[in-house]
Design a protein around this motif. Structure first.
Motif, PDB file in Angstrom:
ATOM      1  N   GLY A 112       3.860  14.544 -11.202  1.00  0.00           N
ATOM      2  CA  GLY A 112       4.514  14.676 -12.484  1.00  0.00           C
ATOM      3  C   GLY A 112       5.539  13.620 -12.789  1.00  0.00           C
ATOM      4  N   TYR A 113       5.767  12.756 -11.862  1.00  0.00           N
ATOM      5  CA  TYR A 113       6.739  11.728 -12.154  1.00  0.00           C
ATOM      6  C   TYR A 113       6.124  10.683 -13.057  1.00  0.00           C
ATOM      7  CZ  TYR A 113      10.361  13.015  -8.914  1.00  0.00           C
ATOM      8  OH  TYR A 113      11.381  13.638  -8.293  1.00  0.00           O
ATOM      9  N   ASP A 114       6.898  10.244 -13.944  1.00  0.00           N
ATOM     10  CA  ASP A 114       6.414   9.147 -14.759  1.00  0.00           C
ATOM     11  C   ASP A 114       6.530   7.851 -13.976  1.00  0.00           C
ATOM     12  OD1 ASP A 114       7.496  10.247 -18.047  1.00  0.00           O
ATOM     13  OD2 ASP A 114       5.727  10.661 -16.826  1.00  0.00           O
ATOM     14  N   LEU A 115       5.615   7.023 -14.244  1.00  0.00           N
ATOM     15  CA  LEU A 115       5.651   5.758 -13.530  1.00  0.00           C
ATOM     16  C   LEU A 115       6.781   4.905 -14.078  1.00  0.00           C
ATOM     17  CD1 LEU A 115       1.877   4.938 -13.320  1.00  0.00           C
ATOM     18  CD2 LEU A 115       3.371   5.795 -11.529  1.00  0.00           C
ATOM     19  N   PRO A 116       7.459   4.268 -13.206  1.00  0.00           N
ATOM     20  CA  PRO A 116       8.557   3.425 -13.672  1.00  0.00           C
ATOM     21  C   PRO A 116       8.013   2.146 -14.297  1.00  0.00           C
ATOM     22  CG  PRO A 116       8.287   3.204 -11.321  1.00  0.00           C
ATOM     23  CD  PRO A 116       7.290   4.228 -11.763  1.00  0.00           C
ATOM     24  N   GLU A 117       8.857   1.566 -15.050  1.00  0.00           N
ATOM     25  CA  GLU A 117       8.438   0.311 -15.648  1.00  0.00           C
ATOM     26  C   GLU A 117       8.449  -0.804 -14.630  1.00  0.00           C
ATOM     27  OE1 GLU A 117       7.280  -0.270 -18.686  1.00  0.00           O
ATOM     28  OE2 GLU A 117       7.246   1.902 -18.790  1.00  0.00           O
TER      29      GLU A 117
ATOM     30  N   PHE B 158       0.832  -1.205   0.000  1.00  0.00           N
ATOM     31  CA  PHE B 158       0.000   0.000   0.000  1.00  0.00           C
ATOM     32  C   PHE B 158       0.860   1.245   0.000  1.00  0.00           C
ATOM     33  CE2 PHE B 158      -3.754   2.415   0.779  1.00  0.00           C
ATOM     34  CZ  PHE B 158      -3.376   3.447   1.608  1.00  0.00           C
ATOM     35  N   CYS B 159       1.881   1.247   0.809  1.00  0.00           N
ATOM     36  CA  CYS B 159       2.753   2.418   0.837  1.00  0.00           C
ATOM     37  C   CYS B 159       3.396   2.633  -0.527  1.00  0.00           C
ATOM     38  CB  CYS B 159       3.843   2.238   1.898  1.00  0.00           C
ATOM     39  SG  CYS B 159       3.201   2.313   3.569  1.00  0.00           S
ATOM     40  N   ALA B 160       3.807   1.572  -1.109  1.00  0.00           N
ATOM     41  CA  ALA B 160       4.420   1.704  -2.429  1.00  0.00           C
ATOM     42  C   ALA B 160       3.428   2.271  -3.425  1.00  0.00           C
ATOM     43  CB  ALA B 160       4.940   0.333  -2.904  1.00  0.00           C
ATOM     44  N   ALA B 161       2.225   1.760  -3.383  1.00  0.00           N
ATOM     45  CA  ALA B 161       1.227   2.247  -4.329  1.00  0.00           C
ATOM     46  C   ALA B 161       0.921   3.716  -4.080  1.00  0.00           C
ATOM     47  CB  ALA B 161      -0.047   1.407  -4.208  1.00  0.00           C
ATOM     48  N   PHE B 162       0.784   4.034  -2.834  1.00  0.00           N
ATOM     49  CA  PHE B 162       0.492   5.418  -2.477  1.00  0.00           C
ATOM     50  C   PHE B 162       1.603   6.323  -2.950  1.00  0.00           C
ATOM     51  CE2 PHE B 162      -2.311   7.216   0.986  1.00  0.00           C
ATOM     52  CZ  PHE B 162      -2.381   8.431   0.375  1.00  0.00           C
ATOM     53  N   HIS B 163       2.791   5.869  -2.705  1.00  0.00           N
ATOM     54  CA  HIS B 163       3.947   6.644  -3.105  1.00  0.00           C
ATOM     55  C   HIS B 163       3.947   6.878  -4.601  1.00  0.00           C
ATOM     56  CE1 HIS B 163       7.485   8.268  -1.266  1.00  0.00           C
ATOM     57  NE2 HIS B 163       8.264   7.815  -2.213  1.00  0.00           N
ATOM     58  N   LEU B 164       3.639   5.840  -5.312  1.00  0.00           N
ATOM     59  CA  LEU B 164       3.627   5.972  -6.760  1.00  0.00           C
ATOM     60  C   LEU B 164       2.523   6.912  -7.209  1.00  0.00           C
ATOM     61  CD1 LEU B 164       4.273   2.279  -7.762  1.00  0.00           C
ATOM     62  CD2 LEU B 164       5.774   4.205  -8.180  1.00  0.00           C
ATOM     63  N   VAL B 165       1.409   6.836  -6.540  1.00  0.00           N
ATOM     64  CA  VAL B 165       0.318   7.737  -6.915  1.00  0.00           C
ATOM     65  C   VAL B 165       0.727   9.178  -6.674  1.00  0.00           C
ATOM     66  CG1 VAL B 165      -1.989   8.479  -6.286  1.00  0.00           C
ATOM     67  CG2 VAL B 165      -1.497   6.059  -6.545  1.00  0.00           C
ATOM     68  N   VAL B 166       1.321   9.380  -5.542  1.00  0.00           N
ATOM     69  CA  VAL B 166       1.749  10.745  -5.241  1.00  0.00           C
ATOM     70  C   VAL B 166       2.765  11.206  -6.269  1.00  0.00           C
ATOM     71  CG1 VAL B 166       3.019  12.106  -3.583  1.00  0.00           C
ATOM     72  CG2 VAL B 166       1.235  10.568  -2.802  1.00  0.00           C
ATOM     73  N   ALA B 167       3.664  10.348  -6.556  1.00  0.00           N
ATOM     74  CA  ALA B 167       4.675  10.725  -7.534  1.00  0.00           C
ATOM     75  C   ALA B 167       4.040  11.047  -8.865  1.00  0.00           C
ATOM     76  CB  ALA B 167       5.682   9.578  -7.694  1.00  0.00           C
ATOM     77  N   ARG B 168       3.121  10.238  -9.230  1.00  0.00           N
ATOM     78  CA  ARG B 168       2.487  10.450 -10.518  1.00  0.00           C
ATOM     79  C   ARG B 168       1.721  11.751 -10.542  1.00  0.00           C
ATOM     80  NH1 ARG B 168       2.889  10.915 -14.836  1.00  0.00           N
ATOM     81  NH2 ARG B 168       1.544  10.197 -16.531  1.00  0.00           N
TER      82      ARG B 168
ATOM     83  N   PRO C 171      10.481   0.337  -8.207  1.00  0.00           N
ATOM     84  CA  PRO C 171      11.791   0.732  -7.697  1.00  0.00           C
ATOM     85  C   PRO C 171      12.156  -0.080  -6.468  1.00  0.00           C
ATOM     86  CG  PRO C 171      10.424   2.662  -8.105  1.00  0.00           C
ATOM     87  CD  PRO C 171       9.551   1.459  -8.259  1.00  0.00           C
ATOM     88  N   GLU C 172      13.400  -0.228  -6.310  1.00  0.00           N
ATOM     89  CA  GLU C 172      13.840  -1.055  -5.189  1.00  0.00           C
ATOM     90  C   GLU C 172      13.326  -0.536  -3.870  1.00  0.00           C
ATOM     91  OE1 GLU C 172      18.053  -2.907  -6.686  1.00  0.00           O
ATOM     92  OE2 GLU C 172      17.959  -1.444  -5.079  1.00  0.00           O
ATOM     93  N   SER C 173      13.349   0.763  -3.750  1.00  0.00           N
ATOM     94  CA  SER C 173      12.979   1.302  -2.453  1.00  0.00           C
ATOM     95  C   SER C 173      11.517   1.080  -2.140  1.00  0.00           C
ATOM     96  CB  SER C 173      13.277   2.798  -2.401  1.00  0.00           C
ATOM     97  OG  SER C 173      12.613   3.454  -3.465  1.00  0.00           O
ATOM     98  N   LEU C 174      10.763   0.766  -3.141  1.00  0.00           N
ATOM     99  CA  LEU C 174       9.337   0.568  -2.897  1.00  0.00           C
ATOM    100  C   LEU C 174       8.977  -0.889  -2.775  1.00  0.00           C
ATOM    101  CD1 LEU C 174       7.617   3.204  -5.175  1.00  0.00           C
ATOM    102  CD2 LEU C 174       8.025   3.265  -2.738  1.00  0.00           C
ATOM    103  N   MET C 175       9.931  -1.703  -3.027  1.00  0.00           N
ATOM    104  CA  MET C 175       9.596  -3.114  -2.958  1.00  0.00           C
ATOM    105  C   MET C 175       9.243  -3.463  -1.530  1.00  0.00           C
ATOM    106  SD  MET C 175      12.199  -5.000  -5.485  1.00  0.00           S
ATOM    107  CE  MET C 175      11.403  -6.534  -5.209  1.00  0.00           C
ATOM    108  N   PRO C 176       8.360  -4.339  -1.381  1.00  0.00           N
ATOM    109  CA  PRO C 176       7.944  -4.686  -0.022  1.00  0.00           C
ATOM    110  C   PRO C 176       9.133  -5.096   0.817  1.00  0.00           C
ATOM    111  CG  PRO C 176       6.551  -5.742  -1.617  1.00  0.00           C
ATOM    112  CD  PRO C 176       7.644  -5.066  -2.383  1.00  0.00           C
TER     113      PRO C 176
END
Lengths: 139, 817
Positions: B372-377, B359-369, B380-385
């Motif tokens: 303006g951040y593009d979603l990574p393919e 969930f944190c990873a997803a949230f983080h990605l949403v915030v990043a997106r 990212p390691e730091s977001l891995m569970p």
């Protein structure tokens, strides 16, 4: 290595279809469409006899002079169709089965995504990746 | 002056600004210079500024008192909001966003930044005496970077109103958090501040310039219309960031404001970022490292995420189901496609539910997106569970350098991404390969088990067979064989006793075996018992012998199919073993007139034949020849017990035996029987002898030479024949042999053959009849067994047929077309 991979929904409309771009894709679309008839026939023939024991892998549906078409159907009547080049004789049945297994796994992952509505076309990048891995690496 | 009511935020903000402008430290009057600069920074048309100053009364006073300053600020805010400048609006306008000021670099900013750092940790709006720039509380981030106070002011201010959404920086900005929000709300802002702080004033300027460019880039990805000012009202500064975050709808505006936000703010953020990259201090590095790894989640952010998680799932160790997560993230107003992609990335275990880490990873990605951040393919390691780095531990500066932040922040994706893809790719591959491996292993293990199973049994038999002809039936049934072995072992030592008596049917089987076994290949025969294959092989030699005996062909036919069923029976009336059984039974029935007879039965099952000594064998042979049934029995048992080689010298012995005729054979038979079991096939004579002894035993009671002859004739091609013929001279024997095609039948025939001999036995008609009755029963059992075995074979064949048909069907894809 497949030349064309397609995922067809229960209502027989394509959820995902992808071919090696160098060739005439329309031809593959047509082939996949015609193979659906064979799939229907197979599942209706086998289904009544064995009931729920129907095997998912349908095998070679349809050989033509250029290529061979293999089919696989899930329990929810979602069909996978793989078209391979006939000249590629090294492909064994087991390999085709493993390709279908990978497709099925990837498909279930897509379905697990709550943002994916069943019936939508598949736009998952992971699924694309899996399919690319299975396609002929020409183009 | 009109009374001015300011909200707390405004109050703080304005006071900070005032302080900022209060270069003279008079705390009363803001220097005109600063104020004017500030006003200019507001990016308002000059006439508007003039109007403002006039309205606030500064013109009158000639200087900006605190109240004038505040009024002016408020008017600036109003003007920036697009509202007409009216004195009345000072108090009427509600939820006026804080005035924004273009970033101006300044030591003051740095000062402020520094000040902010300390209090930032609490996320509170620190109001130290001096640099109380109303930083958005959300910015609780420690602004470690030396935020040029002056510049920071506007930046902060600007940012504030944006409620940290300004943090459109690549850092996964927390949702718009009102300035008053606790730290978690605006981790992004914190980051930004940090950067700013860490950056030096000097850095700021160039950075700002660079960031300006960068910012524009960020802006573009922003989706909101972002009518800059227009956004403000919608986003009241005090708006709790968390709430707005949760209700993503509110966030959008703020996020959209981000881009729209001022270029200054943008620059500010970008500046921060770039500054971070250029930073040298640990904090900077940390910041930059954060930047370099925009996917890192700070503590505050994480705390915020955890809080959000709790709102959906109170149990932190539990899962958020996909549907709930979908609702939650849909509020972020991101396109479904992107949300889908984010889900794919963050649902690491592909279970359709989100753990806290996921969930944190997803949230983080949403915030990043959203920022303006593009979603990574790849994730990212730091977001891995389990891999989320909660601490902004000092990172190697190289990381920052790697990221090359001065470049577009969009490229934020750290170098770790490439490694991620490999990891992610490896996962499914490994998973799939694991599946394949598993299947393979299953197959291999199963096959191994099969082979092992067979091999285990095979070796066992030969030994036992060598020891004594295994009376085990030639059926593929291993159980049978095991039983037989047991019997053998038991009977080996119990010849004289009558364990055999207790197992007449087994004896009959054993008898059959010996008969079928023939001495062809003692070892092989033994093996044959263990495995059907060997049986078939054994059978062939046996059949040969049978052919010699004249009954083989039948046995062969029967054996041909799958298992070597009946085995040696066909070979010939070696059923002497059966005969022996009968004789044994007969003897028992008759009260065991002779100890030798009693001995017979026990000997048969274990196939004592081979164990018997040569001497007795010879004796037996003679007797066997003379006795039809007994001989047959003997021969049947002996061949089985000793996988014999057909050539046994036995033949000669046999012949001699035959010549010697009966009388002496009987006693010898007994002896043979007992030792016979221990003999090895090597002792060809032995088995024969035993056989013959058995036969003789039969003969004795039955006083039929024929059986003996038959029995002996079985294993030995030539000699038995003559003997057999003798036996066959008795009509009954022959027809019975013919009746039973399979070996078993032969055995039975032999048994039957012995029967007639029995009546001929000397003067014991009654007993003989009883014996014959018993034999008949045994024969019945044998036949019943044979029948069952044949049935089994039939079933197997049918199954094979079905499977073949299925295969055929499968191979014809269009058969139905």
């Amino acid at each position: 290595m497949a030349v064309c991979i397609a995922v067809i929904a229960k209502e027989n409309y394509p959820l995902y279809i992808r071919s090696v771009p160098t060739q005439n894709e329309l031809k593959f679309h047509y082939t996949v469409h015609t193979s659906l008839d064979v799939v229907e026939e197979k599942i209706s023939a086998v289904g009544k006899a064995l009931g729920d024991q129907r095997e998912l892998y349908l095998g070679l549906l349809y050989p033509t002079e250029d290529y061979k078409v293999y089919g696989y159907v899930t329990n929810s009547k979602v069909k996978f169709v793989i078209v391979v080049d006939s000249s590629n004789t090294s492909l064994r049945d087991n390999e085709i089965r493993s390709m279908f297994r990978k497709l099925h796994n990837s498909f279930t992952d897509v379905m697990c995504n709550p943002f994916h509505n069943p019936g939508d076309t598949i736009q998952s990048k992971a699924f694309d990746g899996i399919v690319s891995g299975m396609m002929v690496q020409t183009a | 002056m009109e009374s001015l009511t300011l909200s707390d935020v405004e109050q703080k903000y304005y006071s900070d600004l005032f302080v900022y402008c209060d270069t003279d430290n008079t705390k009363k009057v803001a220097s005109n210079g600063r104020v004017l600069d500030l006003f200019r920074a507001a990016q308002l048309p000059s006439e508007v500024v003039l109007q403002i100053t006039e309205l606030c009364g500064a013109t009158r006073l000639g200087h900006f008192g605190r109240s004038q300053f505040y009024i002016a600020l408020k008017l600036i805010a109003i003007a920036q909001s697009g509202l007409p400048l009216r004195v009345e609006s000072l108090n009427s306008v509600k939820d006026l966003p804080l005035p924004r000021f273009v970033v101006g670099k300044n030591e003051a900013e740095a000062r402020h930044a520094a000040l902010y750092q300390d209090p930032d940790s609490q996320g509170l709006y620190p109001a130290p005496g001096t640099a109380v720039i109303p930083r958005p509380p959300g910015r609780g981030h420690q602004n470690k970077k030396g935020h040029p106070s002056s510049t920071s002011l506007p930046v902060h201010e600007v940012i504030q109103p944006l409620a940290t959404t300004i943090e459109s920086q690549p850092e996964p900005t927390s949702p718009v958090v009102s300035p008053h929000q606790s730290p978690p709300t605006s981790p992004h802002s914190w980051r930004k501040h940090k950067r700013q702080h860490s950056g030096g004033n000097a850095e700021r300027q160039p950075v700002v310039a660079a960031t300006g460019a960068v910012w524009t880039q960020f802006r573009e990805p922003q989706t909101g219309p972002v009518a800059g000012d227009g956004m403000w009202p919608s986003h009241s500064p005090p708006l709790p960031g968390q709430e707005s975050w949760v209700s993503f709808t509110a966030d959008t505006p703020p996020s959209s404001t981000l881009p729209a936000m001022h270029p200054s703010s943008v620059q500010e953020s970008t500046t921060i970022r770039t500054v971070a990259s250029a930073a040298t201090t640990n904090e900077i590095q940390r910041q930059s490292s954060t930047y370099d790894d925009p996917w890192k989640i700070t503590d505050e952010q994480r705390q915020y995420y955890i809080n959000q998680f709790k709102t959906i799932q109170p149990d932190l160790t539990g899962f958020i189901p996909g549907s709930a997560a979908k609702e939650f993230f849909t509020k972020s107003k991101l396109p479904i496609l992107e949300l889908s992609h984010i889900w794919e990335l963050s649902d690491f275990d592909k279970d359709g539910a989100l753990t806290l880490d996921e969930f944190c990873a997803a949230f983080h990605l949403v915030v990043a997106r959203k920022n303006g951040y593009d979603l990574p393919e790849k994730l990212p390691e730091s977001l891995m569970p389990k891999l989320i780095d909660l601490d902004d531990s000092a990172e190697v500066p190289e990381q920052t350098a790697d990221v090359g932040y001065s470049a577009s922040p969009v490229e934020v994706t750290p170098n770790k991404s490439p490694s991620m893809p490999s990891l992610n790719q490896a996962w499914p591959e490994m998973n799939q390969s694991n599946e394949q491996w598993e299947t393979f292993s299953e197959r291999s293990s199963s096959s191994q088990t099969l082979t092992q199973f067979d091999s285990n049994i095979a070796p066992a038999d030969p030994d036992t067979a060598i020891v004594h002809p295994v009376p085990i039936r030639m059926t593929p049934s291993k159980i049978h064989m095991q039983e037989m072995e047991l019997k053998r072992t038991g009977s080996d030592h119990n010849h004289p006793t009558s364990p055999l008596l207790a197992k007449p049917p087994e004896l009959s089987e054993e008898a059959k075996l010996p008969a079928s076994m023939k001495f062809v290949a003692a070892n092989t025969v033994g093996d044959g018992y263990s495995s059907s294959d060997s049986f078939t092989s054994d059978q062939e030699p046996i059949t040969r012998q049978r052919s010699q005996s004249g009954t083989s062909p039948e046995a062969l036919k029967v054996v041909a199919p799958p298992p070597p069923p009946p085995r040696p029976h066909p070979s010939h009336s070696r059923s002497s073993s059966l005969d022996m059984n009968r004789t044994f039974a007969a003897t028992s029935a008759t009260g065991q007139p002779q100890p030798s007879t009693i001995a017979y039965p026990p000997a048969v099952p274990p196939r004592p034949l081979p164990t018997q000594t040569s001497v007795p064998l010879t004796g037996h042979r003679v007797e066997a020849e003379s006795i039809a049934g007994g001989g047959a029995v003997l021969t049947t048992t002996s061949p089985q017990q000793i996988p014999q080689q057909p050539n046994f010298a036995d033949f000669s012995q046999f012949q001699a035996f035959a010549a010697s005729e009966q009388p002496s054979s009987l006693p010898e038979v007994d002896k043979h029987i007992e030792p016979g079991q221990g003999d090895k096939p090597s002792e060809g004579a032995g088995p024969l002898r035993t056989v013959k002894s058995d036969g003789q035993a039969d003969e004795r009671p039955s006083a039929t030479v024929n059986s003996g002859a038959k029995g002996s004739s079985g294993p030995l091609a030539p000699p038995p024949k003559p003997v057999r013929r003798r036996l066959k001279s008795e009509d009954e024997l022959r027809p019975e042999d013919e009746q039973h095609g399979p070996q078993k039948s032969n055995v039975i025939a032999a048994v039957l053959a012995t029967q007639p001999s029995i009546p001929r036995s000397v003067g014991k008609d009654k007993k003989a009849i009883q014996a014959s009755i018993r034999r008949n029963k045994e024969t019945n059992t044998v036949l019943a067994r044979l029948n069952s075995e044949l049935q089994q074979q039939l079933k197997d064949l049918l199954e094979e047929r079905i499977s073949l048909e299925v295969q055929l069907e499968q191979l014809r894809p269009f058969s139905h077309l």
